[in-house]
Design a protein around this motif. Sequence first.
Motif, PDB file in Angstrom:
ATOM      1  N   LEU A 182      30.980 -62.693  29.104  1.00 34.15           N
ATOM      2  CA  LEU A 182      31.244 -61.417  29.762  1.00 34.15           C
ATOM      3  C   LEU A 182      32.742 -61.161  29.751  1.00 34.15           C
ATOM      4  O   LEU A 182      33.546 -62.086  29.605  1.00 34.15           O
ATOM      5  N   SER A 183      33.111 -59.899  29.905  1.00 33.40           N
ATOM      6  CA  SER A 183      34.534 -59.561  29.848  1.00 33.40           C
ATOM      7  C   SER A 183      34.779 -58.130  30.301  1.00 33.40           C
ATOM      8  O   SER A 183      33.853 -57.315  30.376  1.00 33.40           O
ATOM      9  N   TRP A 184      36.049 -57.851  30.624  1.00 34.44           N
ATOM     10  CA  TRP A 184      36.526 -56.469  30.697  1.00 34.44           C
ATOM     11  C   TRP A 184      37.239 -56.187  29.387  1.00 34.44           C
ATOM     12  O   TRP A 184      37.993 -57.023  28.871  1.00 34.44           O
ATOM     13  N   GLU A 185      37.021 -55.012  28.813  1.00 36.86           N
ATOM     14  CA  GLU A 185      37.579 -54.681  27.505  1.00 36.86           C
ATOM     15  C   GLU A 185      39.033 -54.219  27.616  1.00 36.86           C
ATOM     16  O   GLU A 185      39.531 -53.893  28.688  1.00 36.86           O
ATOM     17  N   GLY A 186      39.701 -54.211  26.457  1.00 39.12           N
ATOM     18  CA  GLY A 186      41.100 -53.780  26.387  1.00 39.12           C
ATOM     19  C   GLY A 186      42.019 -54.897  25.970  1.00 39.12           C
ATOM     20  O   GLY A 186      41.588 -56.030  25.698  1.00 39.12           O
ATOM     21  N   ARG A 187      43.332 -54.576  25.928  1.00 37.80           N
ATOM     22  CA  ARG A 187      44.376 -55.532  25.552  1.00 37.80           C
ATOM     23  C   ARG A 187      45.235 -55.873  26.760  1.00 37.80           C
ATOM     24  O   ARG A 187      45.690 -54.980  27.488  1.00 37.80           O
ATOM     25  N   ALA A 188      45.467 -57.165  26.975  1.00 32.24           N
ATOM     26  CA  ALA A 188      46.324 -57.574  28.079  1.00 32.24           C
ATOM     27  C   ALA A 188      47.721 -56.986  27.933  1.00 32.24           C
ATOM     28  O   ALA A 188      48.365 -56.628  28.921  1.00 32.24           O
ATOM     29  N   GLY A 189      48.186 -56.875  26.667  1.00 29.36           N
ATOM     30  CA  GLY A 189      49.520 -56.314  26.448  1.00 29.36           C
ATOM     31  C   GLY A 189      49.647 -54.893  26.948  1.00 29.36           C
ATOM     32  O   GLY A 189      50.709 -54.472  27.432  1.00 29.36           O
ATOM     33  N   ASP A 190      48.558 -54.117  26.861  1.00 30.47           N
ATOM     34  CA  ASP A 190      48.593 -52.734  27.343  1.00 30.47           C
ATOM     35  C   ASP A 190      48.666 -52.676  28.857  1.00 30.47           C
ATOM     36  O   ASP A 190      49.011 -51.627  29.432  1.00 30.47           O
ATOM     37  N   ALA A 191      48.350 -53.769  29.517  1.00 26.23           N
ATOM     38  CA  ALA A 191      48.496 -53.846  30.967  1.00 26.23           C
ATOM     39  C   ALA A 191      49.844 -54.439  31.355  1.00 26.23           C
ATOM     40  O   ALA A 191      50.099 -54.711  32.527  1.00 26.23           O
ATOM     41  N   GLY A 192      50.720 -54.646  30.362  1.00 25.41           N
ATOM     42  CA  GLY A 192      52.040 -55.206  30.626  1.00 25.41           C
ATOM     43  C   GLY A 192      52.040 -56.700  30.793  1.00 25.41           C
ATOM     44  O   GLY A 192      53.014 -57.273  31.288  1.00 25.41           O
ATOM     45  N   LYS A 193      50.991 -57.350  30.333  1.00 22.32           N
ATOM     46  CA  LYS A 193      50.899 -58.794  30.480  1.00 22.32           C
ATOM     47  C   LYS A 193      51.364 -59.465  29.193  1.00 22.32           C
ATOM     48  O   LYS A 193      50.728 -59.366  28.151  1.00 22.32           O
ATOM     49  N   THR A 194      52.507 -60.103  29.290  1.00 22.74           N
ATOM     50  CA  THR A 194      53.132 -60.697  28.100  1.00 22.74           C
ATOM     51  C   THR A 194      53.195 -62.219  28.163  1.00 22.74           C
ATOM     52  O   THR A 194      53.538 -62.870  27.180  1.00 22.74           O
ATOM     53  N   ASN A 195      52.888 -62.777  29.312  1.00 24.59           N
ATOM     54  CA  ASN A 195      53.040 -64.225  29.500  1.00 24.59           C
ATOM     55  C   ASN A 195      51.681 -64.915  29.439  1.00 24.59           C
ATOM     56  O   ASN A 195      51.220 -65.537  30.387  1.00 24.59           O
ATOM     57  N   GLY A 196      51.035 -64.772  28.284  1.00 26.76           N
ATOM     58  CA  GLY A 196      49.729 -65.394  28.094  1.00 26.76           C
ATOM     59  C   GLY A 196      49.586 -65.877  26.675  1.00 26.76           C
ATOM     60  O   GLY A 196      50.577 -65.953  25.920  1.00 26.76           O
ATOM     61  N   TYR A 197      48.374 -66.173  26.276  1.00 24.71           N
ATOM     62  CA  TYR A 197      48.153 -66.682  24.933  1.00 24.71           C
ATOM     63  C   TYR A 197      48.404 -65.609  23.889  1.00 24.71           C
ATOM     64  O   TYR A 197      49.042 -65.848  22.860  1.00 24.71           O
ATOM     65  N   SER A 198      47.912 -64.413  24.126  1.00 25.25           N
ATOM     66  CA  SER A 198      48.080 -63.324  23.172  1.00 25.25           C
ATOM     67  C   SER A 198      47.925 -61.998  23.890  1.00 25.25           C
ATOM     68  O   SER A 198      47.034 -61.834  24.729  1.00 25.25           O
ATOM     69  N   GLU A 199      48.768 -61.047  23.547  1.00 27.92           N
ATOM     70  CA  GLU A 199      48.658 -59.727  24.157  1.00 27.92           C
ATOM     71  C   GLU A 199      47.416 -58.998  23.677  1.00 27.92           C
ATOM     72  O   GLU A 199      47.031 -57.974  24.259  1.00 27.92           O
ATOM     73  N   ASP A 200      46.765 -59.506  22.616  1.00 27.02           N
ATOM     74  CA  ASP A 200      45.531 -58.886  22.124  1.00 27.02           C
ATOM     75  C   ASP A 200      44.303 -59.334  22.905  1.00 27.02           C
ATOM     76  O   ASP A 200      43.212 -58.796  22.714  1.00 27.02           O
ATOM     77  N   GLU A 201      44.471 -60.320  23.754  1.00 23.46           N
ATOM     78  CA  GLU A 201      43.321 -60.819  24.508  1.00 23.46           C
ATOM     79  C   GLU A 201      42.826 -59.784  25.513  1.00 23.46           C
ATOM     80  O   GLU A 201      43.572 -58.925  25.985  1.00 23.46           O
ATOM     81  N   ALA A 202      41.552 -59.912  25.871  1.00 26.52           N
ATOM     82  CA  ALA A 202      40.985 -59.076  26.925  1.00 26.52           C
ATOM     83  C   ALA A 202      41.611 -59.458  28.264  1.00 26.52           C
ATOM     84  O   ALA A 202      42.022 -60.608  28.464  1.00 26.52           O
ATOM     85  N   PRO A 203      41.700 -58.515  29.195  1.00 23.85           N
ATOM     86  CA  PRO A 203      42.326 -58.834  30.481  1.00 23.85           C
ATOM     87  C   PRO A 203      41.554 -59.852  31.306  1.00 23.85           C
ATOM     88  O   PRO A 203      42.131 -60.519  32.156  1.00 23.85           O
TER      89      PRO A 203
END
Length: 623
Positions: free
Chosen positions: A488-509
């Motif tokens: 399960l997941s919420w869709e979208g890109r973490a980078g679009d939420a301003g989240k840069t300190n993770g594995y990849s900005e392309d990941e789902a939030p």
Amino acid sequence: MTQHEGRLPVSRRTLFRGAVAVPAVGAVAPLVSAPTAAADSISAANFDSAGPRFAIAVLPDTQYLFDADSSDPEPLRATFRYLVSERDDANIAFMTHLGDVTEHGTDHEITLASKTFKLIDGKVPYSVLAGNHDINGSTDDQRGDSPYLQAFGPKRFRGRPTFGGSSPDGYNSYHVIRGGGRQWLILALDWRASDQGLAWAQGVLDAHPKLPVILTTHDLAASDEQGQAALSGHGQRLWDQLINANDQIFLTLNGHYWPSGRTVLTNQAGHPVHAHITNYQDRYYGGAGMIRLYSFDLARNVIDVETFSPWFLDTDPARRSQLGAETIELTGPADRFSVEIDFDERFAAFAGVKAADPVPPAAVLVRGTVAYWRFDQAGLTAAGSDGKALPAGTVARDLTGKGNDLTAAILHNSSADVLSWSAEHHPAQPAHASLRFDGGQNPNRAAVLETAAKAPINSMKFTSGYTIEAYFKLPEKFEGQHAWMGILSWEGRAGDAGKTNGYSEDEAPCSLNLSGERFLQYAVYPSVQNSQPTSWSHALPVGRWMHLAVVNDGKRTIIYIDGSPIARNPTQPSTGIATLGKPFALGGTQSAEKFGQGYYGWLGDVRIVDRALKPKDFMTPAQ
């Protein structure tokens, strides 16, 4: 000072730590010592009848310890002191003696044995049955009175909590014990049960039709030198006239023959019956009161068996004889082993619990429920027959009525069978239905269920906390390539939420995934912190329904599997979920806003609540 004076039995774990010190060859330790008042007045320990683990002690032929003027009851006294003192730690529910208590069955031998057994009277429940050396071995249970019957007949056990009764002749008896949260019946049959005795035994079984039964007798199976057992002549009679037709009997225990061994028979219901022979009278010092512990573990579905001599263990290592040191514990395959039994499945035919009725949706909607999906007729627009494909466009209603309905979509030109309806479900699941996903890699196969573009849950931040629950099961043959499949997941890109300190900005939030090693991964980008705290489970089993709960209290997240917290829950702060107003999905996880492979397995009820729930409030309450 004799070897036991002034000493109380200590934990077996402590005893084994001392067992490694072996005296030099030729060093002889005293073998006989008198019991002391301190040692013989040990009070009964506590016993936990509700926990999933308990033990039954098995004591075979002790006849050489009660042999005319060669008698030495001290090894058996040590065994009984051990059972009393260790009843709490080992959670010993019961002890059963397998016959041939004595060598000749004389008044002298029986009286000495009876006095020795007083050490456990009222402290550890037990049963005793007659072997051919305790009575006239040419007779059956209609033999009439005997010194054995006077000492070990029904009057000894009358009024004891476990004692259920005895046959009119007094030589056959039964006890009902409690362990692992359920009742068990111990059926103790004479060396030679007559037709009347067998009729009485059948009556006991008929009166307790839902209890699993352990049958104990002196002569049932014999073993070869490799430990492979087979029914004896008398054992075949017991099998033909009693055991085979009574599915309740799942384990038989007997002595008489040596060496020890075991076999598995199949009864007329097609179920296994484990037949075990245990006897150590041919061993050093007549077996030295050696016992077996059958440790039942209902959580692991196994019986672990170990064999040891408390008397040798309780001897000071510096004074232990060479042969005593060699006979402390038996670890060969006939004496130390495990028996795997799915207790619920094995006992289902006679003691199965009636399946719970489905729980109405309204009863599942606890305070703060944001969304609740189930896949029976109450939840699906097109619930079908078991195994039937669900077409794209099928809707799983949000039963809160808050507008978070899910719509099925078939991805990657996958065939229709990538998503189907199933009657399978977790036994405690509110709805008796699930969805079967058949996703995979190379080429990608997937089906997902997504909320609509403007569903309220798409943009909820959950800054005060949340609980996400789901029932799921992985296929028994976990075939194909399924590493990093999404559940399960919420869709979208973490980078679009301003989240840069993770594995990849392309990941789902936020996503729940499974690694190639079947480790569950919950990866979330919090709505407040610029981080990606990730929880990891152990390797999940296949072929078993599980309950998942992701619990966040607004500060950190803890993952539970079947009501138990997993080990790798990060302590770093995690407040809310960095949702982007894009759909919530079951059956997949996006990367760069594209779904790859889909989930492979079953998915049952899913519930999301806007606060942290305690385990007792889960859809599957903690036990």
